[in-house]
Design an enzyme around this catalytic site. Structure first.
Site, short mmCIF file in Angstrom:
data_model
loop_
_atom_site.label_atom_id
_atom_site.label_comp_id
_atom_site.label_asym_id
_atom_site.label_seq_id
_atom_site.Cartn_x
_atom_site.Cartn_y
_atom_site.Cartn_z
N LYS A 111 19.46 -42.52 23.65
CA LYS A 111 18.18 -42.59 24.34
C LYS A 111 17.86 -44.05 24.68
O LYS A 111 17.53 -44.39 25.80
CB LYS A 111 17.09 -41.99 23.44
N GLU A 152 25.40 -48.21 16.10
CA GLU A 152 26.57 -47.37 15.87
C GLU A 152 27.16 -46.89 17.20
O GLU A 152 28.38 -46.97 17.44
CB GLU A 152 26.20 -46.14 15.03
N GLY A 186 14.19 -38.15 20.04
CA GLY A 186 15.63 -38.01 19.81
C GLY A 186 16.00 -36.67 19.19
O GLY A 186 16.90 -35.97 19.64
N ARG A 187 15.26 -36.29 18.13
CA ARG A 187 15.61 -35.05 17.43
C ARG A 187 15.15 -33.80 18.17
O ARG A 187 15.39 -32.68 17.72
CB ARG A 187 15.07 -35.09 16.00
N GLU A 217 13.08 -36.14 9.50
CA GLU A 217 12.68 -37.33 10.27
C GLU A 217 11.29 -37.09 10.88
O GLU A 217 10.54 -38.04 11.12
CB GLU A 217 13.72 -37.65 11.36
N HIS A 269 29.13 -19.47 -3.75
CA HIS A 269 30.12 -19.87 -4.75
C HIS A 269 29.98 -21.34 -5.12
O HIS A 269 30.92 -21.94 -5.65
CB HIS A 269 31.53 -19.57 -4.23
N LYS A 314 17.64 -50.83 9.18
CA LYS A 314 18.37 -51.33 10.35
C LYS A 314 18.23 -52.85 10.45
O LYS A 314 19.19 -53.57 10.66
CB LYS A 314 17.76 -50.75 11.64
O1 F6P Z 1 17.66 -42.52 13.31
C1 F6P Z 1 16.74 -43.06 14.18
C2 F6P Z 1 16.96 -42.64 15.61
O2 F6P Z 1 16.05 -43.36 16.37
C3 F6P Z 1 16.80 -41.15 15.83
O3 F6P Z 1 15.50 -40.73 15.94
C4 F6P Z 1 17.60 -40.97 17.06
O4 F6P Z 1 17.89 -39.62 17.27
C5 F6P Z 1 18.80 -41.82 16.74
O5 F6P Z 1 18.28 -42.93 16.06
C6 F6P Z 1 19.64 -42.25 17.92
O6 F6P Z 1 18.91 -43.01 18.82
P1 F6P Z 1 19.45 -43.27 20.29
O7 F6P Z 1 19.57 -41.96 20.98
O8 F6P Z 1 18.44 -44.17 20.93
O9 F6P Z 1 20.79 -43.95 20.19
#
Ligand code: F6P
Length: 541
Positions: free
Chosen positions: A209, A215, A269-270, A355, A386, A506
């Site tokens: 987003k 990452e 995001g979620r 979240e 199990h 972060k």
């Molecule tokens: O974990 C925090 C967060 O902002 C989530 O809400 C989001 O889904 C994720 O990081 C990834 O963010 P982005 O889509 O901006 O890379």
């Protein structure tokens, strides 16, 4: 903003507190014995989902008090506010409009006076066009070979939704096309994936987003280097597409904005699976199936928006969940899908729920004095049986569960499905009614073993039954949980749509990274533990 009530001071809350002892002392066996109609009264068939909530530790009185709590909390006004684009995400001044992502093209929903539905459908159309081209082989890789592998690079909401849904809808996917998901900054995730794909036939879908997530950008850069080392710089254009709200950063990365699929800041995001974040899924299942999934989401959205609370699936699930969290002291709930395709559903729900509602401050900025979002966990049945069901059946903790099953299997094979479903039904029965010492003794069990073999029962469950795991069914299920989380957030008077809690770690990691990487011995000013860990890592790597 209207005054934010403190939930615990509402009269319905106080009435629930007074009512609690009457329920806490009751056993589900008694409640069923007293009311032969209970299962019928406490079940609901709506929007393609059958919910049996009769095996919960509630009475009709509990339900009516919970429904009163929903009224006193002005839940209806909050639902209407979400659907009409009000800026419910107050800390980020944003609307919360994932429901617009699955609205029919004829709908009109505006944000700041501008209709957003037309934009949604324009992006869907572009996604559909790309999907047709890739699936038909019209659009190829740089060497002219057909795209056979998709690598989705993203994390959190830019990974869990499409990864869960790809697995859930595998039955409907083009088996000549495989989709891989890379999320972790741990290079193993990317390295192991790259071993399974060929550069000539791979399309990378970089989903972020913000397009600033550490990452995702690190993985995307390394994937880009890998591709360039095999096919040269010019190949990037044909092998990378992006899904983001940040056009500037996408261009800076070197992805053609003609291959960028946008969404908007009013999609959390979620909550973004039905935005362009679902692109990898659409590539796998095609635009028709994808549209069916959106249809299922919309069906549940409409049910949530219009059904009266006593017959509203997300409202009931939300209220019953709150009853356990705030009155019966449950710390967690387990989601147990009796369907292997839903193996990632609990992981997806973890982000969605935790979240969203893992908040300790209310909308007015006051620290809350009551419990909010529970811990969510789970695994598919029967595997979980199990592993951890022992604790749910005989442990000391109260763990309400949601079981999810389908009437028809997508892979009918001998007795498998009947056996699978018999386990689901039997587990909820065992959880609720248990087995008394008398019953155990009657079976001829040695007296010293009797206490070990007793099941106290009174363990609550919801059962969600759907006919078949179709794209629409998945849509209904996901939307059901999205709105359940909404209901609980509204009743707890918290903002379910921000996530400041992920920021501190972060920021600290950026500082620690520079200390790990510095050539000269860094001067460390953390606490003693963190300093020692950093020194040991530097000394021994
Ligand atoms: O974990 C925090 C967060 O902002 C989530 O809400 C989001 O889904 C994720 O990081 C990834 O963010 P982005 O889509 O901006 O890379």
């Amino acid at each position: 903003m209207a005054e934010i009530p403190v939930p615990t001071s509402l009269s319905a809350w106080k009435a629930l507190e007074a009512h609690l002892p009457h329920v806490a002392a009751r056993h589900l066996s008694e409640l069923f014995r007293e009311d032969p109609e209970r299962a019928e009264r406490m079940s609901l068939d709506a929007a393609g989902v059958y919910l049996d909530y009769s095996k919960n530790r509630i009475t009709s009185e509990t339900l009516s008090l919970l429904l009163r709590l929903a009224e006193e909390s002005k839940l209806r006004a909050r639902i209407d506010a979400m659907f009409s684009g009000e800026k419910l995400n107050s800390t980020e001044n944003r609307s919360v409009l994932h429901v617009a992502l699955r609205s029919p093209a004829s709908a009109r929903i505006s944000v700041d006076g501008k209709d957003v539905v037309a934009d949604v459908h324009a992006v869907l159309e572009r996604m559909g066009a790309l999907s047709d081209e890739i699936r038909s082989g019209k659009r190829t890789g740089a060497t002219g070979q057909r795209i056979r592998q998709i690598v989705n690079i993203g994390i959190g909401g830019s990974d869990l939704g499409p990864a869960m849904a790809y697995q859930a809808l595998r039955h409907y996917s083009d088996r000549e096309l495989s989709v891989h998901f890379v999320s972790n900054i741990d290079a193993t995730d990317l390295a192991e994936t790259l071993l399974r794909v060929q550069p000539e036939t791979t399309l990378f879908v970089v989903c972020s987003k913000t397009f600033t997530t550490q990452e995702t950008l690190a993985n995307a850069r390394s994937a880009r280097e890998w591709l360039v080392s095999k096919l040269g710089e010019a190949a990037v254009k044909q092998h990378f597409v992006a899904v983001s709200t940040n056009e500037k950063e996408v261009s800076a990365f070197g992805i053609d904005t003609a291959d960028m699929f946008g969404f908007w800041d009013w999609v959390g995001g979620r909550y973004s699976l039905t935005s362009a974040i679902g692109l990898s899924l659409m590539l796998a299942i095609g635009r028709k199936r994808y549209a069916e999934m959106l249809g299922g989401f919309h069906e549940m959205d409409e049910h949530f928006r219009t059904a009266e609370f006593s017959k509203n699936l997300p409202v009931l699930l939300g209220l019953i969940g709150l009853w356990y969290v705030n009155f019966l002291g449950a710390e967690s709930y387990a989601v147990l899908p009796y369907d292997q395709y839903l193996a990632r559903f609990p992981a997806y729900l973890q982000q969605l729920d935790m979240e969203s509602n893992g908040k300790g401050v209310d909308l007015a900025g006051r620290r809350v004095s009551y419990q909010t979002g529970p811990i969510v966990w789970g695994e598919p049945g029967t595997n979980g049986q199990h592993a951890f069901y022992q604790l749910i059946h005989q442990g000391t903790k109260l763990i309400p569960v949601d079981t999810i099953g389908f009437i028809r299997s997508l892979n009918p094979l001998g007795r498998h499905h009947d056996l699978l479903m018999s386990n689901l039904f039997a587990q909820t029965e065992a959880l609720a009614f248990g087995k008394t010492a008398e019953q155990v003794a009657k079976e001829g069990t040695k007296p010293e073993l009797v206490p070990h073999r007793v099941f106290l029962g009174n363990r609550p469950s919801n059962t969600l039954l759907l006919d078949e795991l179709t794209p629409a069914a998945l849509g209904r299920l996901v939307a059901l949980y999205e709105h359940k989380v909404f209901v609980q957030g509204a009743l707890w008077q918290i903002n379910s749509f921000d996530q400041w809690g992920v920021e501190l770690g972060k920021a600290l990691a950026t500082r620690v990274a520079s200390e790990l990487e510095s050539k000269a011995e860094p001067e460390l000013s953390h606490d003693g533990s963190t300093n020692a860990l950093i020194r040991r890592y530097r000394a021994r790597r």
